[in-house]
Design an enzyme around this catalytic site. Structure first.
Site, short mmCIF file in Angstrom:
data_model
loop_
_atom_site.label_atom_id
_atom_site.label_comp_id
_atom_site.label_asym_id
_atom_site.label_seq_id
_atom_site.Cartn_x
_atom_site.Cartn_y
_atom_site.Cartn_z
N ILE A 122 0.84 -1.19 0.00
CA ILE A 122 0.00 0.00 0.00
C ILE A 122 0.88 1.24 0.00
CG2 ILE A 122 -1.88 1.21 1.13
CD1 ILE A 122 -2.57 -1.64 0.15
N LYS A 123 0.67 2.09 -1.00
CA LYS A 123 1.46 3.32 -1.11
C LYS A 123 0.84 4.40 -0.23
CE LYS A 123 2.99 4.38 -5.26
NZ LYS A 123 2.99 4.66 -6.73
N ILE A 124 1.64 4.86 0.72
CA ILE A 124 1.20 5.85 1.70
C ILE A 124 2.09 7.08 1.58
CG2 ILE A 124 0.87 6.32 4.16
CD1 ILE A 124 -1.03 4.20 3.18
#
Length: 234
Positions: free
Chosen positions: A86-88
């Protein structure tokens, strides 16, 4: 050196998976928009079928708060698989989300990284990949090579497990500079790969070799033109 593909186009992913050595696929809302209003979960599952679970798949959360980002991550992982990264964003709320996702065993890629301090904090919050934006840094007058090189020095010195995933490239020369500066991985668009490896001067060299070969042996391939191996004493 590891290469990822910055695209969710299934044809491009299939082509790159077949012809090149790619270790993953990255995406963001802008990339998804290029494909139109797709059923994202179905599309991500189709990508996973092409690349398998041994290659990474990166999907961006868009929530404003840490709570929203965590919920997005949970939904993506429950509907696709637990191996999705997940790109945060490397922001105040993003760091809070990174820590919680790490606690839950969800993979994290820190994104929109422009500074060494962002990268260091993201690594401290257990992000597994750190994505500095090369071309965007250059557009702002920043020395992208210096930023990436500094991050790599700090990570190596502290035996950090986070990996630098350089992103946002305008041309192949930026990709090369990012790699030479110390990026562990780069993510590039499919068209850039095709343009680099199918360049006119490369094709010309291949055609010249083939022409010289044909002038000697015609249409025979190399193995067909060689004499049979002589066995025993001459």
């Amino acid at each position: 050196m590891n290469f990822m593909l910055d695209s969710i186009n299934l044809d491009d992913i299939g082509f790159a998976h077949k012809h090149f050595a790619i270790c993953g696929v990255t995406s963001n809302p802008s990339i998804i928009k290029k494909e139109g209003n797709v059923d994202l979960v179905t599309h991500l599952k189709a990508i996973r079928e092409i690349i398998g679970t041994e290659r990474s798949l990166h999907v961006q959360a868009v929530g404003d708060t840490a709570e929203e980002m965590v919920k997005e991550a949970q939904r993506i992982c429950s509907k696709v698989d637990r191996e999705v990264y997940i790109k945060i964003p490397a922001t105040t709320e993003g760091f809070l989300a990174m820590k919680e996702l790490h606690r839950q065993g969800i993979h994290v890629t820190a994104t929109v990284v422009y500074t060494q301090l962002q990268a260091m904090m993201a690594a401290a919050c257990h992000a597994e990949y750190i994505a500095p934006y090369y071309n965007r840094m250059e557009a702002m007058g920043m020395e992208a090579e210096h930023v990436i090189g500094g991050i790599r020095q700090v990570f190596d010195r502290n035996h950090c497990h986070s990996r630098i995933l350089a992103a946002s490239f305008k041309n192949p020369f930026q990709v090369e500079k990012a790699i030479c500066a110390g990026a562990h991985c780069v993510t590039v668009q499919p068209q850039m790969l095709k343009e680099v490896f199918e360049a006119v001067y490369i094709k010309k060299a291949v055609e010249d070799f083939k022409s010289d070969w044909a002038s000697l042996y015609g249409e025979k391939l190399v193995g067909e033109s060689l004499p049979e191996r002589i066995v025993g004493p001459v």
